[in-house]
Motif scaffolding. Sequence first.
Motif, PDB file in Angstrom:
ATOM      1  N   LEU A   1       9.007  57.210  78.229  1.00 36.20           N
ATOM      2  CA  LEU A   1       9.101  57.935  76.971  1.00 36.20           C
ATOM      3  C   LEU A   1       8.005  58.985  76.822  1.00 36.20           C
ATOM      4  O   LEU A   1       8.244  60.077  76.278  1.00 36.20           O
ATOM      5  CB  LEU A   1       9.029  56.956  75.798  1.00 36.20           C
ATOM      6  CG  LEU A   1      10.189  55.970  75.665  1.00 36.20           C
ATOM      7  CD1 LEU A   1       9.898  54.968  74.552  1.00 36.20           C
ATOM      8  CD2 LEU A   1      11.494  56.701  75.391  1.00 36.20           C
ATOM      9  N   LEU A   2       6.805  58.679  77.294  1.00 31.26           N
ATOM     10  CA  LEU A   2       5.668  59.559  77.060  1.00 31.26           C
ATOM     11  C   LEU A   2       5.571  60.696  78.066  1.00 31.26           C
ATOM     12  O   LEU A   2       5.003  61.750  77.738  1.00 31.26           O
ATOM     13  CB  LEU A   2       4.370  58.755  77.074  1.00 31.26           C
ATOM     14  CG  LEU A   2       4.218  57.712  75.962  1.00 31.26           C
ATOM     15  CD1 LEU A   2       2.893  56.984  76.093  1.00 31.26           C
ATOM     16  CD2 LEU A   2       4.319  58.373  74.592  1.00 31.26           C
ATOM     17  N   LYS A   3       6.094  60.510  79.253  1.00 30.68           N
ATOM     18  CA  LYS A   3       6.000  61.571  80.258  1.00 30.68           C
ATOM     19  C   LYS A   3       6.751  62.828  79.822  1.00 30.68           C
ATOM     20  O   LYS A   3       6.192  63.935  79.892  1.00 30.68           O
ATOM     21  CB  LYS A   3       6.511  61.067  81.604  1.00 30.68           C
ATOM     22  CG  LYS A   3       6.254  62.049  82.743  1.00 30.68           C
ATOM     23  CD  LYS A   3       6.604  61.426  84.083  1.00 30.68           C
ATOM     24  CE  LYS A   3       6.265  62.386  85.227  1.00 30.68           C
ATOM     25  NZ  LYS A   3       6.569  61.795  86.556  1.00 30.68           N
TER      26      LYS A   3
ATOM     27  N   TRP B   1       6.617  68.405  77.324  1.00 27.69           N
ATOM     28  CA  TRP B   1       6.999  69.288  76.222  1.00 27.69           C
ATOM     29  C   TRP B   1       5.762  69.827  75.521  1.00 27.69           C
ATOM     30  O   TRP B   1       5.693  71.008  75.174  1.00 27.69           O
ATOM     31  CB  TRP B   1       7.869  68.503  75.248  1.00 27.69           C
ATOM     32  CG  TRP B   1       8.271  69.287  74.031  1.00 27.69           C
ATOM     33  CD1 TRP B   1       9.312  70.154  73.927  1.00 27.69           C
ATOM     34  CD2 TRP B   1       7.618  69.264  72.766  1.00 27.69           C
ATOM     35  NE1 TRP B   1       9.350  70.693  72.660  1.00 27.69           N
ATOM     36  CE2 TRP B   1       8.322  70.154  71.927  1.00 27.69           C
ATOM     37  CE3 TRP B   1       6.524  68.582  72.242  1.00 27.69           C
ATOM     38  CZ2 TRP B   1       7.949  70.389  70.599  1.00 27.69           C
ATOM     39  CZ3 TRP B   1       6.154  68.821  70.922  1.00 27.69           C
ATOM     40  CH2 TRP B   1       6.870  69.699  70.117  1.00 27.69           C
ATOM     41  N   GLU B   2       4.754  68.980  75.327  1.00 27.50           N
ATOM     42  CA  GLU B   2       3.531  69.407  74.656  1.00 27.50           C
ATOM     43  C   GLU B   2       2.808  70.462  75.476  1.00 27.50           C
ATOM     44  O   GLU B   2       2.283  71.442  74.922  1.00 27.50           O
ATOM     45  CB  GLU B   2       2.616  68.209  74.422  1.00 27.50           C
ATOM     46  CG  GLU B   2       1.343  68.577  73.661  1.00 27.50           C
ATOM     47  CD  GLU B   2       0.390  67.400  73.544  1.00 27.50           C
ATOM     48  OE1 GLU B   2      -0.307  67.321  72.512  1.00 27.50           O
ATOM     49  OE2 GLU B   2       0.344  66.568  74.473  1.00 27.50           O
TER      50      GLU B   2
ATOM     51  N   GLU C   1       1.987  74.216  74.115  1.00 27.46           N
ATOM     52  CA  GLU C   1       0.602  74.661  74.016  1.00 27.46           C
ATOM     53  C   GLU C   1       0.356  75.896  74.868  1.00 27.46           C
ATOM     54  O   GLU C   1      -0.416  76.782  74.489  1.00 27.46           O
ATOM     55  CB  GLU C   1      -0.343  73.541  74.432  1.00 27.46           C
ATOM     56  CG  GLU C   1      -1.809  73.888  74.224  1.00 27.46           C
ATOM     57  CD  GLU C   1      -2.727  72.695  74.413  1.00 27.46           C
ATOM     58  OE1 GLU C   1      -3.942  72.872  74.304  1.00 27.46           O
ATOM     59  OE2 GLU C   1      -2.208  71.595  74.670  1.00 27.46           O
ATOM     60  N   ALA C   2       1.012  75.984  76.018  1.00 24.21           N
ATOM     61  CA  ALA C   2       0.863  77.171  76.854  1.00 24.21           C
ATOM     62  C   ALA C   2       1.433  78.408  76.159  1.00 24.21           C
ATOM     63  O   ALA C   2       0.906  79.515  76.302  1.00 24.21           O
ATOM     64  CB  ALA C   2       1.550  76.945  78.196  1.00 24.21           C
ATOM     65  N   TRP C   3       2.509  78.226  75.409  1.00 22.12           N
ATOM     66  CA  TRP C   3       3.131  79.362  74.705  1.00 22.12           C
ATOM     67  C   TRP C   3       2.357  79.755  73.458  1.00 22.12           C
ATOM     68  O   TRP C   3       2.303  80.929  73.094  1.00 22.12           O
ATOM     69  CB  TRP C   3       4.558  78.981  74.332  1.00 22.12           C
ATOM     70  CG  TRP C   3       5.301  80.093  73.652  1.00 22.12           C
ATOM     71  CD1 TRP C   3       5.912  81.159  74.233  1.00 22.12           C
ATOM     72  CD2 TRP C   3       5.491  80.238  72.238  1.00 22.12           C
ATOM     73  NE1 TRP C   3       6.479  81.977  73.292  1.00 22.12           N
ATOM     74  CE2 TRP C   3       6.235  81.431  72.043  1.00 22.12           C
ATOM     75  CE3 TRP C   3       5.119  79.496  71.127  1.00 22.12           C
ATOM     76  CZ2 TRP C   3       6.606  81.878  70.778  1.00 22.12           C
ATOM     77  CZ3 TRP C   3       5.480  79.941  69.869  1.00 22.12           C
ATOM     78  CH2 TRP C   3       6.214  81.115  69.701  1.00 22.12           C
TER      79      TRP C   3
ATOM     80  N   LEU D   1      -5.924  64.661  63.875  1.00 25.12           N
ATOM     81  CA  LEU D   1      -4.805  63.955  64.483  1.00 25.12           C
ATOM     82  C   LEU D   1      -4.289  64.669  65.716  1.00 25.12           C
ATOM     83  O   LEU D   1      -4.025  64.033  66.749  1.00 25.12           O
ATOM     84  CB  LEU D   1      -3.678  63.801  63.457  1.00 25.12           C
ATOM     85  CG  LEU D   1      -2.394  63.121  63.941  1.00 25.12           C
ATOM     86  CD1 LEU D   1      -2.698  61.716  64.448  1.00 25.12           C
ATOM     87  CD2 LEU D   1      -1.370  63.071  62.812  1.00 25.12           C
ATOM     88  N   ILE D   2      -4.151  65.987  65.649  1.00 25.95           N
ATOM     89  CA  ILE D   2      -3.602  66.727  66.784  1.00 25.95           C
ATOM     90  C   ILE D   2      -4.533  66.693  67.986  1.00 25.95           C
ATOM     91  O   ILE D   2      -4.133  66.884  69.130  1.00 25.95           O
ATOM     92  CB  ILE D   2      -3.291  68.190  66.377  1.00 25.95           C
ATOM     93  CG1 ILE D   2      -2.309  68.827  67.368  1.00 25.95           C
ATOM     94  CG2 ILE D   2      -4.553  69.009  66.283  1.00 25.95           C
ATOM     95  CD1 ILE D   2      -0.933  68.213  67.323  1.00 25.95           C
ATOM     96  N   ASN D   3      -5.824  66.420  67.719  1.00 24.79           N
ATOM     97  CA  ASN D   3      -6.820  66.375  68.797  1.00 24.79           C
ATOM     98  C   ASN D   3      -7.341  64.969  69.055  1.00 24.79           C
ATOM     99  O   ASN D   3      -8.351  64.809  69.745  1.00 24.79           O
ATOM    100  CB  ASN D   3      -7.994  67.291  68.452  1.00 24.79           C
ATOM    101  CG  ASN D   3      -7.640  68.753  68.479  1.00 24.79           C
ATOM    102  OD1 ASN D   3      -7.581  69.370  69.544  1.00 24.79           O
ATOM    103  ND2 ASN D   3      -7.384  69.333  67.318  1.00 24.79           N
ATOM    104  N   ALA D   4      -6.696  63.964  68.514  1.00 27.33           N
ATOM    105  CA  ALA D   4      -7.234  62.598  68.571  1.00 27.33           C
ATOM    106  C   ALA D   4      -7.319  62.053  69.982  1.00 27.33           C
ATOM    107  O   ALA D   4      -8.124  61.152  70.247  1.00 27.33           O
ATOM    108  CB  ALA D   4      -6.373  61.667  67.711  1.00 27.33           C
ATOM    109  N   ASP D   5      -6.516  62.573  70.906  1.00 26.07           N
ATOM    110  CA  ASP D   5      -6.533  62.066  72.279  1.00 26.07           C
ATOM    111  C   ASP D   5      -7.164  63.057  73.243  1.00 26.07           C
ATOM    112  O   ASP D   5      -6.971  62.956  74.456  1.00 26.07           O
ATOM    113  CB  ASP D   5      -5.109  61.748  72.730  1.00 26.07           C
ATOM    114  CG  ASP D   5      -4.551  60.522  72.041  1.00 26.07           C
ATOM    115  OD1 ASP D   5      -5.056  59.419  72.296  1.00 26.07           O
ATOM    116  OD2 ASP D   5      -3.624  60.673  71.227  1.00 26.07           O
ATOM    117  N   ARG D   6      -7.932  63.998  72.706  1.00 33.42           N
ATOM    118  CA  ARG D   6      -8.562  65.001  73.559  1.00 33.42           C
ATOM    119  C   ARG D   6     -10.081  64.859  73.475  1.00 33.42           C
ATOM    120  O   ARG D   6     -10.628  64.517  72.423  1.00 33.42           O
ATOM    121  CB  ARG D   6      -8.168  66.414  73.125  1.00 33.42           C
ATOM    122  CG  ARG D   6      -6.669  66.677  73.187  1.00 33.42           C
ATOM    123  CD  ARG D   6      -6.372  68.084  72.726  1.00 33.42           C
ATOM    124  NE  ARG D   6      -6.890  69.074  73.648  1.00 33.42           N
ATOM    125  CZ  ARG D   6      -6.159  69.665  74.590  1.00 33.42           C
ATOM    126  NH1 ARG D   6      -4.876  69.359  74.718  1.00 33.42           N
ATOM    127  NH2 ARG D   6      -6.693  70.550  75.410  1.00 33.42           N
TER     128      ARG D   6
END
Length: 518
Positions: A145-147, A152-153, A157-159, A504-509
């Motif tokens: 599910l996460l791959k 997609w993310e 983000e590149a665009w 939240l959008i950066n919580a895993d960075r």
Amino acid sequence: MKNQTSQPPQEWSRWSNRILIVSLIGIVYLTLFPFRFDFAIRHPLRTSPFLLGAPVKHEVHFDFVLNVLLFVPFGFGLAAQMRKRGASQARALILAFAAGAIASYVVEFLQFYIPTRNSGWGDIAPNTLGSVAGFILFDRCGEMLLKPASGWEERVEAWLSLRRTCVFLLVYVGFFFTISILLQRETRLSNWDTTVPMFIGSDGTARHAWKGQIAKVQIWNRALSDESARKLTAGEDAPDSETGVLASYEFTGAPPYGDRTKSLPALTWISSSQPPHDLRGLDLDGSSWLSSIVPVRDLTQELKRTNQFSVRAVCAPVDVADFDQRIVSISRASGFANLTLRRDGPNLSVWVRNPLAVYRTDVAWYVREIYVRDIFVAGQVRDILVSYDGSDVSLYVDGKKEPRVFYLSPGAALARRFVRFRTSDWDGYVVTYDALIFIPAGFLLGVIARKEPSQKLTGLFLLLVGLLLPSVLYEVILVWVSGRAVSSWQVSLCLFLTLLGAWLINADRSDGILFHVL
């Protein structure tokens, strides 16, 4: 040093925090809405609230399924987080079970203090089962599910260049601010009828006639300050209470009863026989009331202009068994009303006409059910003041301000179009609408802040401007449209929601300025 094969898949580390945070936000919103707590509530069985109580609702299969599904994302995110930290499968399963049970218990405990919610042990089992189901889903399908989500993310983000993200942020905020102006305008007194009279002790009909005493009625063209409202209703002098008075009637001694400000017409008896009176005030028996006969046009036009008012009434009911007795009513006898104060049993009900409320039969404030029991007591005088500042309604009784304030926000105007409109949920409408604007705005802000990882001062500047400017500008817009005072609580809420979205959008960075600042 751990070898490469022992490291968790990259997808786990990129999503575990966000999934867990979003699941907790969803649980809080769906279980604690409208976020109106009354910690003075006592357990009906006189036992500790920590023991919860028997649920008053009948459990159905659909409710059971919903309670399970509610905690599935929580268990999924928790499992991803534990596996990311290298926990074994067995340990992650035990933690998912324990955390699900504890989180569910905390929710049920808090629901005990929300008047519109039911609290009991019945939901803990399906919630815990949902958490375990989330663990199983992650264990079996997590990487699958996460791959795709990670891919997609990366493409999005590149665009999203820095320029495009800033444009999106400006367009998004500008769109919602425009919508907010239109929605907040629905709280204005723009649709008041200037051809209606004023009644004291009725709405022009015998079926709603007041039984008891009325000693004083006053109306201002502004919302009184907290200090003035408290002093007046406590029987004390307030320094600025003479400013903006449009009407002041004192019903002591013999009639006629004229307006002491001389701006409104004298009140005339509507009765088969003149009711008795004494030095304390009118003593109405339900067959008599007072009316201005002619429309109070100047009063209505002035309140429409200022979009604010305060109404004070000093009164005492004969009893509290009967319902729907009017104290003050600016209305037609046919029922079309601009403003009414009435007693429903021991409760006070306030109706204010505006575009937000015009399509509903009643927008009432049942104070006893919310904060105070027995506002009205048979034979006991109450000094009541209702203050409307163009957006929010406050109530003062005998020198005390009721803790609850009605927030007629853009969120309430929007909710009326989609859901059953309930005054008990107005606090929740404020939070929901602000979250709809500022959490996604925080997402975009978080992307902008991490686009400048090598220029930390620039990134910090963008972060601070993005946090402060939209929240302050939004408050300025609402104050401008409604005329109410600036609310530090509202600004703080918007700031918090913006920061929540950016975090939240950066919580895993672990890269970018936002991570280092927070």
